[in-house]
Scaffold this active site. Sequence first.
Site, short mmCIF file in Angstrom:
data_model
loop_
_atom_site.label_atom_id
_atom_site.label_comp_id
_atom_site.label_asym_id
_atom_site.label_seq_id
_atom_site.Cartn_x
_atom_site.Cartn_y
_atom_site.Cartn_z
CG LEU A 60 13.15 33.35 24.22
CD1 LEU A 60 14.38 32.84 23.47
CD2 LEU A 60 13.50 33.60 25.69
N GLY A 61 9.67 36.79 23.56
CA GLY A 61 9.20 38.11 23.12
C GLY A 61 9.25 38.34 21.62
CE LYS A 93 9.93 38.09 27.40
NZ LYS A 93 8.78 37.76 26.83
CD GLU A 119 3.55 41.97 22.43
OE1 GLU A 119 3.39 41.10 21.56
OE2 GLU A 119 3.98 41.73 23.57
CG ASP A 177 7.18 40.63 26.36
OD1 ASP A 177 7.58 40.71 27.53
OD2 ASP A 177 6.73 39.58 25.85
CB SER A 221 4.39 38.67 19.91
OG SER A 221 4.58 38.80 21.30
#
Length: 424
Positions: free
Chosen positions: A166-167, A34, A216, A227, A169
């Site tokens: 950029l997400g 993302k 997360e 995210d 995880s």
Amino acid sequence: MNVRKCWNYAAAYEASSVHFTMANKTLIISAPGKVILHGEHAVVHGKVALAVSLNLKTYLRLQPCPDQKVQLNLPNINVHLSWKPAALQFLQSAIDVTDVLTPKAPNQEQMDQLRRFAGIPEGSTDTESLSILCFLYLYGAISTRNGQMPNMDILIWSELPIGAGLGSSAAYCVCLATALLSASGAITWPVPQEYNSTRWSEDELELINKWAFQGEKLIHGNPSGVDNAVGTWGGILRYHAGKIVPLYRVPTLRILLTNTKVPRSTKVLVAGVKDKLNKLPSIIKPVLDSIDAISCECERVLAAIASSNAIDENYSILEELIDINQHHLNVIGVGHSSLDRLCQITATYGLHSKLTGAGGGGCGLTLLRPDTSHSVVEAATQALKDFGYDCWETVIGGSGVSLHSPFSLPKDIFQILCNAKNCQ
Ligand SMILES: Nc1ncnc2c1ncn2[C@@H]1O[C@H](COP(=O)(O)OP(=O)(O)O)[C@@H](O)[C@H]1O
Ligand SMILES: C[C@@](O)(CCOP(=O)(O)O)CC(=O)O
Ligand SMILES: [Mg+2]
């Protein structure tokens, strides 16, 4: 919640000691990364964020393990682990999730047990430790329900830079939650004709999202949930205190992404903002309120552009919002000299940039106007690359968690996920 039972799967399961026989099918799932346009960090404190999915994805391949083990392969971070199911037996009592439809985060005692089992020292926040703990928790919580200890071979590989804002995880957690929920029969085991599309019901996507959020929490400490929501549903979303609203009145945005390659940890940065807020509430709170207002104003301006209203003036507002937010992010302590340099370099080409994600290094975004010329983009890109940064124009707004046929994957991804030895 009406989560469908996968009866075919259940029948196959009954008939076999292998948990997810399904004619020994391989399941391949992807979840996107993302880009946060506005609202990172503030969103953790209940403010609005606007986020959009990226065309870079994390892929997971799940298949039965021929030698009755639980295998976890994470080639991006060079983790290759294998356990005998008996060794994981303790997860059943340790992670006592009685209802898979009610996701829970691990408590401190459970975390300690997982850490001791994996030989991970207390307080360790290195990449490998977090990924392994996240897997063990989700496997224990989702897969071992009904007293089972299923064998499985999981490989997760990402095209996203890891730990760069950029997400990755969240994409990791969404893929894992989807695979484990599918294998346990809690959500539909997708059938072959459903390949290359999202085939989970809205209730199933909600369950995936909730479990990914628990993952997360393990990686981030205190995530907002934005995210994993983008990783699950894709598209462009407005996220506010757990409420997810897809945005439809949005123009096609051109965004240049730059990875400064400066490593950082979301967990550490999120904790730093909380400390600052606790220490100086009357100073930091108004900054978070202003970031909230920026997200709301950005949403309004995007809708105006989508209705073809005063494009130039509205792009000027978008640029100003980017500049102000970048200053705010510096104020709350998540800037970095590498990001300041990114902003300075792009400014020399008349372009406006801000950090995206947790900051402290990692990635920044640069807004391009619809008529920004190819030569300007090329020149700015080259200047950033000369500095050692990675830089590319992105495609945003694609689908969320998806299912793939091994044979419709791009060749390079197919080779990583399904070499002849690994793929059945
Ligand atoms: N493909 C992957 N394989 C293994 N672990 C991953 C993968 N992608 C992400 N992770 C986990 O996510 C962590 C990075 O998360 P984070 O610090 O939030 O950065 P970001 O989400 O911005 O990439 C890594 O330290 C690792 O534990
Ligand atoms: C800083 C934050 O807003 C986004 C973090 O994103 P990333 O892990 O840096 O990709 C945290 C969150 O929303 O959970
Ligand atoms: Mg993250």
